[in-house]
Design a protein around this motif. Sequence first.
Motif, mmCIF file in Angstrom:
data_model
loop_
_atom_site.group_PDB
_atom_site.id
_atom_site.type_symbol
_atom_site.label_atom_id
_atom_site.label_comp_id
_atom_site.label_asym_id
_atom_site.label_seq_id
_atom_site.Cartn_x
_atom_site.Cartn_y
_atom_site.Cartn_z
ATOM 1 N N TYR A 43 32.736 -29.075 -24.733
ATOM 2 C CA TYR A 43 31.197 -29.577 -24.714
ATOM 3 C C TYR A 43 31.485 -31.027 -24.190
ATOM 4 O O TYR A 43 32.550 -31.746 -24.628
ATOM 5 C CB TYR A 43 30.597 -29.490 -26.053
ATOM 6 C CG TYR A 43 30.234 -28.255 -26.651
ATOM 7 C CD1 TYR A 43 29.190 -27.611 -25.890
ATOM 8 C CD2 TYR A 43 31.155 -27.451 -27.616
ATOM 9 C CE1 TYR A 43 28.714 -26.427 -26.568
ATOM 10 C CE2 TYR A 43 30.834 -26.161 -27.691
ATOM 11 C CZ TYR A 43 29.741 -25.770 -27.358
ATOM 12 O OH TYR A 43 29.108 -24.363 -27.799
ATOM 13 N N MET A 44 30.668 -31.437 -23.486
ATOM 14 C CA MET A 44 30.374 -32.894 -22.992
ATOM 15 C C MET A 44 29.265 -33.390 -23.586
ATOM 16 O O MET A 44 28.200 -33.028 -23.343
ATOM 17 C CB MET A 44 30.724 -33.081 -21.611
ATOM 18 C CG MET A 44 32.035 -32.550 -20.991
ATOM 19 S SD MET A 44 33.518 -33.662 -21.264
ATOM 20 C CE MET A 44 34.833 -32.932 -20.520
ATOM 21 N N ILE A 45 29.340 -34.298 -24.356
ATOM 22 C CA ILE A 45 28.369 -35.067 -25.070
ATOM 23 C C ILE A 45 28.193 -36.612 -24.801
ATOM 24 O O ILE A 45 29.147 -37.207 -25.135
ATOM 25 C CB ILE A 45 28.154 -34.776 -26.540
ATOM 26 C CG1 ILE A 45 28.198 -33.356 -27.011
ATOM 27 C CG2 ILE A 45 26.795 -35.303 -27.179
ATOM 28 C CD1 ILE A 45 28.546 -33.032 -28.549
ATOM 29 N N THR A 46 27.141 -36.865 -23.843
ATOM 30 C CA THR A 46 27.061 -38.287 -23.423
ATOM 31 C C THR A 46 26.247 -39.006 -24.308
ATOM 32 O O THR A 46 25.089 -38.491 -24.745
ATOM 33 C CB THR A 46 26.267 -38.090 -22.045
ATOM 34 O OG1 THR A 46 27.147 -37.406 -21.179
ATOM 35 C CG2 THR A 46 26.407 -39.626 -21.378
ATOM 36 N N ILE A 47 26.705 -40.283 -24.599
ATOM 37 C CA ILE A 47 25.941 -41.137 -25.745
ATOM 38 C C ILE A 47 25.508 -42.280 -24.562
ATOM 39 O O ILE A 47 26.532 -42.807 -23.759
ATOM 40 C CB ILE A 47 26.942 -41.838 -26.716
ATOM 41 C CG1 ILE A 47 27.336 -40.723 -27.547
ATOM 42 C CG2 ILE A 47 26.054 -42.813 -27.602
ATOM 43 C CD1 ILE A 47 26.473 -39.708 -28.305
ATOM 44 N N GLY A 48 24.325 -42.743 -24.500
ATOM 45 C CA GLY A 48 23.832 -43.671 -23.535
ATOM 46 C C GLY A 48 24.077 -44.916 -24.358
ATOM 47 O O GLY A 48 24.530 -45.252 -25.303
ATOM 48 N N PRO A 49 23.918 -46.047 -23.317
ATOM 49 C CA PRO A 49 24.408 -47.817 -23.897
ATOM 50 C C PRO A 49 23.774 -48.004 -25.189
ATOM 51 O O PRO A 49 23.984 -48.859 -25.733
ATOM 52 C CB PRO A 49 23.851 -48.296 -22.579
ATOM 53 C CG PRO A 49 23.242 -47.509 -21.365
ATOM 54 C CD PRO A 49 23.609 -46.070 -21.955
ATOM 55 N N ASP A 50 22.567 -47.072 -25.327
ATOM 56 C CA ASP A 50 21.547 -47.537 -26.499
ATOM 57 C C ASP A 50 22.136 -46.955 -27.638
ATOM 58 O O ASP A 50 21.705 -46.976 -28.736
ATOM 59 C CB ASP A 50 19.968 -47.079 -26.346
ATOM 60 C CG ASP A 50 20.185 -45.486 -26.077
ATOM 61 O OD1 ASP A 50 20.935 -45.001 -25.847
ATOM 62 O OD2 ASP A 50 18.817 -45.059 -26.054
ATOM 63 N N GLY A 51 23.164 -46.050 -27.474
ATOM 64 C CA GLY A 51 23.948 -45.342 -28.747
ATOM 65 C C GLY A 51 23.429 -44.120 -29.126
ATOM 66 O O GLY A 51 23.570 -43.495 -30.053
ATOM 67 N N GLY A 108 27.492 -48.161 -16.343
ATOM 68 C CA GLY A 108 26.319 -48.413 -17.276
ATOM 69 C C GLY A 108 26.359 -48.619 -18.754
ATOM 70 O O GLY A 108 25.417 -48.891 -19.283
ATOM 71 N N GLY A 109 27.558 -48.287 -19.119
ATOM 72 C CA GLY A 109 27.843 -48.470 -20.578
ATOM 73 C C GLY A 109 27.565 -47.277 -21.371
ATOM 74 O O GLY A 109 28.032 -47.398 -22.504
ATOM 75 N N ALA A 110 27.413 -46.108 -20.807
ATOM 76 C CA ALA A 110 27.154 -44.797 -21.626
ATOM 77 C C ALA A 110 28.667 -44.401 -21.646
ATOM 78 O O ALA A 110 29.792 -44.769 -20.991
ATOM 79 C CB ALA A 110 26.622 -43.962 -20.708
ATOM 80 N N ARG A 111 28.757 -43.308 -22.741
ATOM 81 C CA ARG A 111 30.318 -42.765 -22.935
ATOM 82 C C ARG A 111 29.935 -41.314 -22.939
ATOM 83 O O ARG A 111 29.203 -40.833 -23.686
ATOM 84 C CB ARG A 111 30.807 -43.432 -24.221
ATOM 85 C CG ARG A 111 31.111 -44.732 -23.969
ATOM 86 C CD ARG A 111 31.555 -45.537 -25.241
ATOM 87 N NE ARG A 111 31.310 -44.996 -26.609
ATOM 88 C CZ ARG A 111 32.103 -44.777 -27.666
ATOM 89 N NH1 ARG A 111 33.610 -45.097 -27.316
ATOM 90 N NH2 ARG A 111 32.032 -44.203 -28.794
#
Length: 175
Positions: A83-91, A66-69
């Motif tokens: 740490y795992m930090i997720t950035i959504g498709p909205d940035g 879905g475009g997240a990273r």
Amino acid sequence: MNTPRWSAPAARALRATGLACTLGLLAALLAGCDPQRISELEEGSSTEADVRSRFGEPERVWDEPGGARTLEYNRQPAGHQNYMITIGPDGRMSALRQVLAPHNFEQIVPGMAMDDVRRRLGKPMKAMTYERKGETAWDWRWNDGGNQPMIFTVYFDGQGRVLRSGSALEIREGR
């Protein structure tokens, strides 16, 4: 006053020891700042730029559906966190997780691929290959909330599939 003379190998060893101590101290200092950095971020409103300004460049970036990273921030070998930090498709930051914990270790099961383990736990502190057994072991340093540091180890077969895993008390040299 006479200045001591060191042989070339002894001088190299001394420099290497000094460098190792400096790097270990730097890693410990950086990990000690994590609670402050985390408190400055807010899920849903902090941006990727905010995360990078607090934590720096990630060890690795994982693409999500879905475009997240997900940005991987490794605190091994000196620290006890990854740490795992997720950035959504909205940035914007949608999740910040410290992944070296028992509930994540339970998800590491026989047959799982090496890359899937790395994606769940981050880069290990140490990797060792046992040629005669045809196995590779990855270790992560972690803490269960008590005073005793722990080591979580995953053993892989020659095809990079999990054979077994488990935790043990970390035994430090000189103790």
